[in-house]
Design a protein around this motif. Structure first.
Motif, PDB file in Angstrom:
ATOM      1  N   MET A   1       0.824  -1.195   0.000  1.00  0.00           N
ATOM      2  CA  MET A   1       0.000   0.000   0.000  1.00  0.00           C
ATOM      3  C   MET A   1       0.866   1.255   0.000  1.00  0.00           C
ATOM      4  SD  MET A   1      -2.867   1.090   2.747  1.00  0.00           S
ATOM      5  CE  MET A   1      -2.662   2.652   3.542  1.00  0.00           C
ATOM      6  N   ASN A   2       1.927   1.291   0.762  1.00  0.00           N
ATOM      7  CA  ASN A   2       2.731   2.494   0.907  1.00  0.00           C
ATOM      8  C   ASN A   2       3.913   2.549  -0.048  1.00  0.00           C
ATOM      9  OD1 ASN A   2       0.992   3.008   2.965  1.00  0.00           O
ATOM     10  ND2 ASN A   2       2.486   2.973   4.589  1.00  0.00           N
ATOM     11  N   ASP A   3       3.916   1.746  -1.122  1.00  0.00           N
ATOM     12  CA  ASP A   3       5.051   1.752  -2.028  1.00  0.00           C
ATOM     13  C   ASP A   3       4.829   2.666  -3.232  1.00  0.00           C
ATOM     14  OD1 ASP A   3       3.106   0.126  -3.071  1.00  0.00           O
ATOM     15  OD2 ASP A   3       4.471  -1.422  -3.789  1.00  0.00           O
ATOM     16  N   HIS A   4       3.659   3.248  -3.364  1.00  0.00           N
ATOM     17  CA  HIS A   4       3.388   4.185  -4.447  1.00  0.00           C
ATOM     18  C   HIS A   4       4.128   5.496  -4.163  1.00  0.00           C
ATOM     19  CE1 HIS A   4       1.232   6.747  -7.231  1.00  0.00           C
ATOM     20  NE2 HIS A   4       0.691   5.663  -7.781  1.00  0.00           N
ATOM     21  N   PRO A   5       4.713   6.139  -5.186  1.00  0.00           N
ATOM     22  CA  PRO A   5       5.464   7.385  -4.974  1.00  0.00           C
ATOM     23  C   PRO A   5       4.633   8.519  -4.363  1.00  0.00           C
ATOM     24  CG  PRO A   5       5.760   6.585  -7.235  1.00  0.00           C
ATOM     25  CD  PRO A   5       4.786   5.675  -6.579  1.00  0.00           C
ATOM     26  N   VAL A   6       3.318   8.460  -4.504  1.00  0.00           N
ATOM     27  CA  VAL A   6       2.469   9.514  -3.958  1.00  0.00           C
ATOM     28  C   VAL A   6       2.560   9.576  -2.429  1.00  0.00           C
ATOM     29  CG1 VAL A   6       0.298   8.236  -3.633  1.00  0.00           C
ATOM     30  CG2 VAL A   6       0.232  10.643  -4.303  1.00  0.00           C
ATOM     31  N   TRP A   7       2.969   8.485  -1.819  1.00  0.00           N
ATOM     32  CA  TRP A   7       3.085   8.476  -0.353  1.00  0.00           C
ATOM     33  C   TRP A   7       4.159   9.427   0.135  1.00  0.00           C
ATOM     34  CZ3 TRP A   7      -0.485   7.277   2.855  1.00  0.00           C
ATOM     35  CH2 TRP A   7      -1.488   6.414   2.453  1.00  0.00           C
ATOM     36  N   HIS A   8       5.092   9.757  -0.728  1.00  0.00           N
ATOM     37  CA  HIS A   8       6.101  10.752  -0.346  1.00  0.00           C
ATOM     38  C   HIS A   8       5.424  12.099  -0.060  1.00  0.00           C
ATOM     39  CE1 HIS A   8      10.075  12.397   0.056  1.00  0.00           C
ATOM     40  NE2 HIS A   8       9.827  13.314  -0.869  1.00  0.00           N
ATOM     41  N   VAL A   9       4.457  12.464  -0.899  1.00  0.00           N
ATOM     42  CA  VAL A   9       3.699  13.705  -0.687  1.00  0.00           C
ATOM     43  C   VAL A   9       2.956  13.637   0.637  1.00  0.00           C
ATOM     44  CG1 VAL A   9       1.811  15.169  -1.550  1.00  0.00           C
ATOM     45  CG2 VAL A   9       3.382  14.063  -3.165  1.00  0.00           C
ATOM     46  N   TYR A  10       2.275  12.518   0.866  1.00  0.00           N
ATOM     47  CA  TYR A  10       1.443  12.405   2.060  1.00  0.00           C
ATOM     48  C   TYR A  10       2.281  12.339   3.333  1.00  0.00           C
ATOM     49  CZ  TYR A  10      -2.065  11.344  -1.497  1.00  0.00           C
ATOM     50  OH  TYR A  10      -2.895  11.403  -2.583  1.00  0.00           O
ATOM     51  N   ASP A  11       3.419  11.664   3.266  1.00  0.00           N
ATOM     52  CA  ASP A  11       4.311  11.630   4.437  1.00  0.00           C
ATOM     53  C   ASP A  11       4.847  13.029   4.748  1.00  0.00           C
ATOM     54  OD1 ASP A  11       3.929   8.904   4.696  1.00  0.00           O
ATOM     55  OD2 ASP A  11       5.799   8.357   3.681  1.00  0.00           O
ATOM     56  N   GLU A  12       5.201  13.752   3.702  1.00  0.00           N
ATOM     57  CA  GLU A  12       5.692  15.125   3.904  1.00  0.00           C
ATOM     58  C   GLU A  12       4.582  16.022   4.454  1.00  0.00           C
ATOM     59  OE1 GLU A  12       8.670  16.393   3.836  1.00  0.00           O
ATOM     60  OE2 GLU A  12       9.740  14.698   2.982  1.00  0.00           O
ATOM     61  N   LEU A  13       3.353  15.813   3.979  1.00  0.00           N
ATOM     62  CA  LEU A  13       2.221  16.593   4.479  1.00  0.00           C
ATOM     63  C   LEU A  13       2.011  16.335   5.959  1.00  0.00           C
ATOM     64  CD1 LEU A  13      -0.298  18.385   4.197  1.00  0.00           C
ATOM     65  CD2 LEU A  13      -1.536  16.350   3.401  1.00  0.00           C
ATOM     66  N   HIS A 163      -6.070   6.049   5.667  1.00  0.00           N
ATOM     67  CA  HIS A 163      -7.160   5.697   4.752  1.00  0.00           C
ATOM     68  C   HIS A 163      -7.793   6.909   4.057  1.00  0.00           C
ATOM     69  CE1 HIS A 163     -10.526   6.955   7.322  1.00  0.00           C
ATOM     70  NE2 HIS A 163      -9.793   6.538   8.330  1.00  0.00           N
ATOM     71  N   VAL A 164      -7.486   8.143   4.479  1.00  0.00           N
ATOM     72  CA  VAL A 164      -8.091   9.314   3.834  1.00  0.00           C
ATOM     73  C   VAL A 164      -7.321   9.765   2.595  1.00  0.00           C
ATOM     74  CG1 VAL A 164      -9.095  10.132   5.996  1.00  0.00           C
ATOM     75  CG2 VAL A 164      -6.908  11.063   5.224  1.00  0.00           C
ATOM     76  N   PHE A 165      -6.183   9.163   2.337  1.00  0.00           N
ATOM     77  CA  PHE A 165      -5.360   9.583   1.212  1.00  0.00           C
ATOM     78  C   PHE A 165      -5.716   8.809  -0.048  1.00  0.00           C
ATOM     79  CE2 PHE A 165      -2.690  10.646   4.905  1.00  0.00           C
ATOM     80  CZ  PHE A 165      -2.546  12.004   4.673  1.00  0.00           C
ATOM     81  N   PHE A 166      -5.737   9.535  -1.156  1.00  0.00           N
ATOM     82  CA  PHE A 166      -6.038   8.952  -2.451  1.00  0.00           C
ATOM     83  C   PHE A 166      -4.742   8.446  -3.085  1.00  0.00           C
ATOM     84  CE2 PHE A 166      -6.102   9.645  -7.081  1.00  0.00           C
ATOM     85  CZ  PHE A 166      -7.082   8.747  -7.433  1.00  0.00           C
ATOM     86  N   VAL A 167      -4.754   7.184  -3.501  1.00  0.00           N
ATOM     87  CA  VAL A 167      -3.606   6.611  -4.187  1.00  0.00           C
ATOM     88  C   VAL A 167      -4.039   6.288  -5.608  1.00  0.00           C
ATOM     89  CG1 VAL A 167      -1.914   4.738  -4.229  1.00  0.00           C
ATOM     90  CG2 VAL A 167      -2.724   5.631  -2.033  1.00  0.00           C
ATOM     91  N   PRO A 168      -3.462   7.003  -6.589  1.00  0.00           N
ATOM     92  CA  PRO A 168      -3.852   6.758  -7.981  1.00  0.00           C
ATOM     93  C   PRO A 168      -3.479   5.341  -8.420  1.00  0.00           C
ATOM     94  CG  PRO A 168      -2.433   8.702  -7.791  1.00  0.00           C
ATOM     95  CD  PRO A 168      -2.463   8.031  -6.460  1.00  0.00           C
ATOM     96  N   GLU A 169      -4.245   4.839  -9.347  1.00  0.00           N
ATOM     97  CA  GLU A 169      -3.952   3.520  -9.915  1.00  0.00           C
ATOM     98  C   GLU A 169      -2.654   3.634 -10.713  1.00  0.00           C
ATOM     99  OE1 GLU A 169      -5.580   0.602  -9.507  1.00  0.00           O
ATOM    100  OE2 GLU A 169      -6.849   1.643  -8.062  1.00  0.00           O
ATOM    101  N   PRO A 170      -1.812   2.615 -10.624  1.00  0.00           N
ATOM    102  CA  PRO A 170      -0.595   2.658 -11.448  1.00  0.00           C
ATOM    103  C   PRO A 170      -0.950   2.608 -12.931  1.00  0.00           C
ATOM    104  CG  PRO A 170      -0.665   0.670 -10.081  1.00  0.00           C
ATOM    105  CD  PRO A 170      -1.905   1.438  -9.811  1.00  0.00           C
TER     106      PRO A 170
END
Length: 174
Positions: A1-13, A163-170
């Motif tokens: 779940m947390n391997d998508h690059p978008v998680w970098h944005v959410y972790d920084e947020l 669970h509130v974060f949107f993860v785009p489909e690869p």
């Protein structure tokens, strides 16, 4: 779940929000203590306060001398520790983290609206995070109040659970 690059944005947020909450609380505490010190110094320098009937009694005289002594130490502390400079630094930190948090929250919103996290947004994130370097460079304080940090961490976890974060489909490979 947390391997998508978008998680970098959410972790920084989440990190920016944690630091924003932390510095707001530390700043509020520093301002309150500064107000207490200023009130004590003002009270001890006031002839109107000194003339109150309470201070003409035996215990009042001792109280007045104690207040004068405390004020002398506060004046020494103010000149050596420069708490107003610390407050100024905390204000700078709070403002910096608020701006970073706002930029990252806006990016989070756009990722959700666009339904993707592509190279354009990744480049924008790099620019936003360059601003983070200047915030971190301004940190002059190394002590962290773990009790305040813990409360702020719990507030962020409650406000922004995973669970509130949107993860785009690869995107499919071509």
């Amino acid at each position: 779940m947390n391997d998508h690059p978008v998680w970098h944005v959410y972790d920084e947020l989440r990190t920016a929000k944690l630091n924003l909450y932390y510095y707001r609380q530390v700043l509020g505490r520093a301002r309150r203590w500064q107000t207490v010190r200023e009130l004590l110094m003002a009270a001890s320098g006031s002839t109107g306060v000194a003339g109150l009937w309470l201070f003409s009694t035996g215990p009042g005289d001792v109280l007045w001398k104690g207040l004068a002594s405390v004020t002398a130490f506060i004046a020494l502390y103010q000149s050596v520790a420069r708490p107003s400079e610390r407050i100024r630094c905390l204000e700078t930190q709070t403002t910096g983290w608020a701006q970073l948090e706002h930029s990252l929250a806006d990016m989070r919103r756009r990722i959700h609206e666009l339904g993707r996290y592509d190279g354009v947004l990744q480049a924008e994130l790099k620019g936003i995070l360059d601003g983070k370097l200047s915030i971190i460079a301004d940190v002059s304080e190394t002590h962290v109040n773990e009790a305040i940090r813990g409360r702020c961490f719990e507030a962020v976890k409650k406000e922004l659970p995973l669970h509130v974060f949107f993860v785009p489909e690869p995107r499919p490979e071509k």
